[in-house]
Design an enzyme around this catalytic site. Structure first.
Site, mmCIF file in Angstrom:
data_model
loop_
_atom_site.group_PDB
_atom_site.id
_atom_site.type_symbol
_atom_site.label_atom_id
_atom_site.label_comp_id
_atom_site.label_asym_id
_atom_site.label_seq_id
_atom_site.Cartn_x
_atom_site.Cartn_y
_atom_site.Cartn_z
ATOM 1 N N LYS A 165 0.851 -1.183 0.000
ATOM 2 C CA LYS A 165 0.000 0.000 0.000
ATOM 3 C C LYS A 165 0.894 1.243 0.000
ATOM 4 O O LYS A 165 1.530 1.558 1.020
ATOM 5 C CB LYS A 165 -0.920 -0.028 1.225
ATOM 6 N N LYS A 265 -13.606 -6.016 -8.806
ATOM 7 C CA LYS A 265 -14.217 -6.180 -7.485
ATOM 8 C C LYS A 265 -15.721 -6.392 -7.685
ATOM 9 O O LYS A 265 -16.389 -5.579 -8.327
ATOM 10 C CB LYS A 265 -13.975 -4.937 -6.625
HETATM 11 MG MG MG Z 1 -6.253 -1.849 -5.677
#
Ligand code: MG
Length: 366
Positions: A165, A265
């Site tokens: 991240k 997603k």
């Molecule tokens: Mg991502």
């Protein structure tokens, strides 16, 4: 068969590691997840789950999912849940946009269809490719040395794909990528996911500073056009995630040669029905995919597993096992990580049985 009632349950999912941090100073400590139960006149019941990644990640939030489901549910009573295109048309006709609101209802209807057919959803989506599929592990945003140390921790759990991240201070992110890449072994995959956190010039600086490192850049900037400009300035493979929210964006990205991989997603595009359309298009176009969701527990993980496991391995870049990140199990029979890999359940539908004692009393009933 017709839908007779729709219920919602709310469940808190705390994280084993205490918190999950990504770009922009965002973090979540306890996920607020919603389980949808779709009941029918024939006694077959289906389940789905929606768990946004807080309210700042996408245009979605947990209370909004429940409010939206309460708005939609009365319009779906009397429909046949096994007629997925008709259910989706009814949802889109009753509510424009808000795909995340529709996702868990769509998944619950797939669960019912599978139970009626006596088949796991993976079979209805095309069939099971091999025994299992590979997962990635997200590495929460921390100091560079701390993140790099997690590569080895997660590799010992079986993971070989690591998603850092980033999307913070560019100088710190350059160090994050350098230190983490130094921990890699042959066969490992490193992704630096900025989660829209860099401006265009920052993203180009980072990509240039670590151009000799073997890694993927994911969603560097907020807007599609910024990501496209970054793409034109780097030869690192590029993954688009947050901006890929429907099939039209996949086509646009393919036309512009904007990405090598997309992150699909399920709730971002409105459920399994639409995710399957995008998956099949990407297979036809040769675009690899990370198949996952915003977040979730056992039921989201099962839905992901059915879609991922029915995807040709050459085009399945990675997937995820959110149920291993959280401390609460909300369903029996959910897939469990084995050596960094996952497999779709064998039972009909999603192949899971919700733990009603954990879900408690419904917070909404149509
Ligand atoms: Mg991502």
């Amino acid at each position: 068969m017709v839908i007779t009632q729709i219920k919602c349950y709310r469940v808190d999912l705390p994280l084993h590691e205490g918190s999950y941090k990504w770009s922009g100073g965002n973090s979540v400590e306890v996920f607020d997840s919603t389980v949808v139960e779709v009941r029918t006149d024939e006694g077959v019941t289906g389940y789905g789950e929606i768990c946004p990644l807080g309210a700042a990640y996408l245009p979605a939030y947990a209370a909004g999912a429940r409010t939206g489901i309460a708005e939609l549910a009365p319009r779906l009573i009397g429909l046949d849940p096994t007629q997925l295109a008709l259910v989706n048309q009814a949802m889109d006709g009753a509510m424009r946009g808000h795909p995340y609101v529709k996702s868990a209802i769509d998944v619950a209807c797939w669960d019912i269809l599978g139970k009626v057919c006596g088949q796991p959803i993976v079979s209805l989506l095309g069939g099971r490719f091999g025994e299992s599929f590979a997962l990635y592990r997200a590495i929460s945003q921390e100091a560079p040395d701390k993140m790099a140390a997690m590569v080895d921790v997660y590799r010992r759990q079986g993971y070989t794909k690591f998603q850092l991240k980033v999307g913070g201070n560019p100088d710190t992110d350059i160090e994050r990528i350098r230190l983490a890449s130094a921990q890699l072994q042959r066969g490992d995959v490193l992704v630096a996911d900025a989660n829209t956190g860099w401006t265009q010039h920052q993203a180009i600086r980072v990509a240039d500073a670590v151009r000799a490192v073997d890694f993927y850049i994911e969603q560097p900037c907020m807007r599609y056009e910024e990501c496209l400009a970054v793409r034109e300035h780097t030869d690192r493979p590029l993954i688009l995630d947050e901006v890929i929210d429907d099939i039209g964006q996949v086509l646009r990205g393919h036309h512009d040669r904007a990405m090598d991989v997309i992150n699909l997603k399920i709730s971002k595009v409105g459920g399994l029905t639409k995710a399957r359309q995008i998956r099949d298009l990407c297979v036809s176009l040769g675009i690899a995919m990370t198949i996952e969701d915003t977040w979730g527990g056992d039921i989201v993980t099962a839905a992901i597993a059915h879609l991922a496991h029915s995807t040709p391995p050459a085009l399945l870049f990675s997937s995820t096992d959110f149920n291993s990140y959280v401390t609460v199990s909300i369903a029996e029979g959910a897939p469990q990580r084995d050596g960094g890999r996952l497999a779709a359940p064998q039972g009909p539908g999603l192949g899971i049985v919700p733990r009603m004692e954990i879900l408690g009393k419904a917070v909404y009933e149509s």
